[in-house]
Enzyme design. Sequence first.
Site, PDB file in Angstrom:
ATOM      1  N   HIS A  56      37.767  16.866  41.428  1.00 44.13           N
ATOM      2  CA  HIS A  56      37.388  16.077  42.609  1.00 44.13           C
ATOM      3  C   HIS A  56      37.350  16.989  43.834  1.00 44.13           C
ATOM      4  CE1 HIS A  56      37.445  11.865  44.489  1.00 44.13           C
ATOM      5  NE2 HIS A  56      37.258  12.702  45.488  1.00 44.13           N
ATOM      6  N   HIS A  91      34.498  17.786  47.112  1.00 41.82           N
ATOM      7  CA  HIS A  91      33.228  17.461  47.763  1.00 41.82           C
ATOM      8  C   HIS A  91      32.598  18.715  48.354  1.00 41.82           C
ATOM      9  CE1 HIS A  91      33.445  12.987  47.691  1.00 41.82           C
ATOM     10  NE2 HIS A  91      34.750  13.224  47.595  1.00 41.82           N
ATOM     11  N   ASP A 125      30.288  19.058  50.621  1.00 39.92           N
ATOM     12  CA  ASP A 125      30.159  19.007  52.081  1.00 39.92           C
ATOM     13  C   ASP A 125      31.507  18.932  52.781  1.00 39.92           C
ATOM     14  OD1 ASP A 125      30.366  16.494  50.875  1.00 39.92           O
ATOM     15  OD2 ASP A 125      29.366  15.451  52.507  1.00 39.92           O
ATOM     16  N   GLY A 167      32.498   6.873  49.801  1.00 34.43           N
ATOM     17  CA  GLY A 167      32.334   6.281  51.117  1.00 34.43           C
ATOM     18  C   GLY A 167      33.390   5.222  51.364  1.00 34.43           C
ATOM     19  N   HIS A 185      35.201   6.339  43.211  1.00 36.34           N
ATOM     20  CA  HIS A 185      36.248   6.327  44.228  1.00 36.34           C
ATOM     21  C   HIS A 185      36.815   4.907  44.294  1.00 36.34           C
ATOM     22  CE1 HIS A 185      34.543  10.129  45.589  1.00 36.34           C
ATOM     23  NE2 HIS A 185      35.500  10.254  46.490  1.00 36.34           N
ATOM     24  N   GLU A 232      41.848   3.976  46.959  1.00 32.57           N
ATOM     25  CA  GLU A 232      42.269   4.937  47.983  1.00 32.57           C
ATOM     26  C   GLU A 232      42.571   4.186  49.273  1.00 32.57           C
ATOM     27  OE1 GLU A 232      40.611   8.963  50.276  1.00 32.57           O
ATOM     28  OE2 GLU A 232      39.224   7.657  49.200  1.00 32.57           O
ATOM     29  N   ASP A 239      39.881  17.432  47.011  1.00 27.38           N
ATOM     30  CA  ASP A 239      39.055  16.488  47.758  1.00 27.38           C
ATOM     31  C   ASP A 239      38.138  17.231  48.727  1.00 27.38           C
ATOM     32  OD1 ASP A 239      37.958  14.058  48.363  1.00 27.38           O
ATOM     33  OD2 ASP A 239      39.667  13.312  49.514  1.00 27.38           O
TER      34      ASP A 239
END
Length: 363
Positions: A20, A22, A24, A182, A209, A212, A301
């Site tokens: 996991h 990202h 960006d 998101g 996701h 969370e 993350d």
Amino acid sequence: MTASALTLQAIQQAPKALLHDHLDGGLRPATVLELAEASGYDDLPATDVDGLASFFRTAAHSGSLVRYLEPFAHTVGVMQTPESLHRVAYECVEDLAADNVVYAEVRFAPELHIDGGLSMDAVVDSVLAGFADGEKAAGAEGRSIVVRCLVTAMRHQARSLEIAELAIRFRDRGVVGFDIAGAEAGFPPTRHLDAFEYMRNNNARFTIHAGEAFGLPSIHEAIAFCGADRLGHGVRIVDDIKVSEGGDAKLGRLAALLRDKRIPFEMCPSSNVQTGAVGSIAEHPFDLLARLRFRVTVNTDNRLMSDTTMSHEMFRLVEAFGYGWSDLQRFTINAMKSAFISFDERLAIIDDVIKPRFAVLIG
């Protein structure tokens, strides 16, 4: 070697598997500045490396998932050309390899990178090329790493089926799965059932996701209605576990099902503190779930926003819970078992890379 001997420097030598991360959320601050200058992006909140790094770290530590996501506008803003996407992907591999990550699944949302006129296919092409070139460069320096891609759909948008189709088109070229991400509240995973059905119909894998920033209903829907293979975060499963004063734990039906089915949890400790999902690393349910033998994995993350690496995440868990080498090996093998590549590929990395290298560290 005892837990007290597990320094950050020692942990950096251990092989790691990352599920996991990202794309960006992992840029180097210097790269953000250089790409902004090259593209004419003039909305950055700082114009020097230290100031920009501080901004991302401070803005992300907001206690809210929605506010945590706001700084991504700047990283996405400078990732709108084939060259910038290739560079970010290449540097991602370079940074992970330097931390002795031997396998990684890096995710990103193609729909966020088309403002400059690229098609989503062109976006994925550029990222995969960057990953491939990064792997070759790392290998040439003696750091073997395998990096695969997950394509992500934004849960508040309506392009998830289109992104799922993209995942299948690129499944033999480096894309191994699909994800939605998101803000959770108000955007349940069941809004994207057609995308998940498409993935299942094509015998493909996906993670969601869930659990969370929202509670058990998000996890329940992800598993019961959507059929997720893994859970992104999933920390709120702790709400379905009751621990007595004597330390005995009683699992609710959902928690028991997830443990029985060996559903992997992609846990991201530092990020969870920043978003307010947990109060501190010491309060994180990771240790409870690990002791109850859930399939927990350690993840970054967003390396830029959380100012972290896999080694730092593992070290923070060691400091909080006293883990030793055997624990870190178990978490690493958990991740490798849960990867979206083939069984033979997973087994080869476990048996030929992870176990031998941990054997040296354990002594």
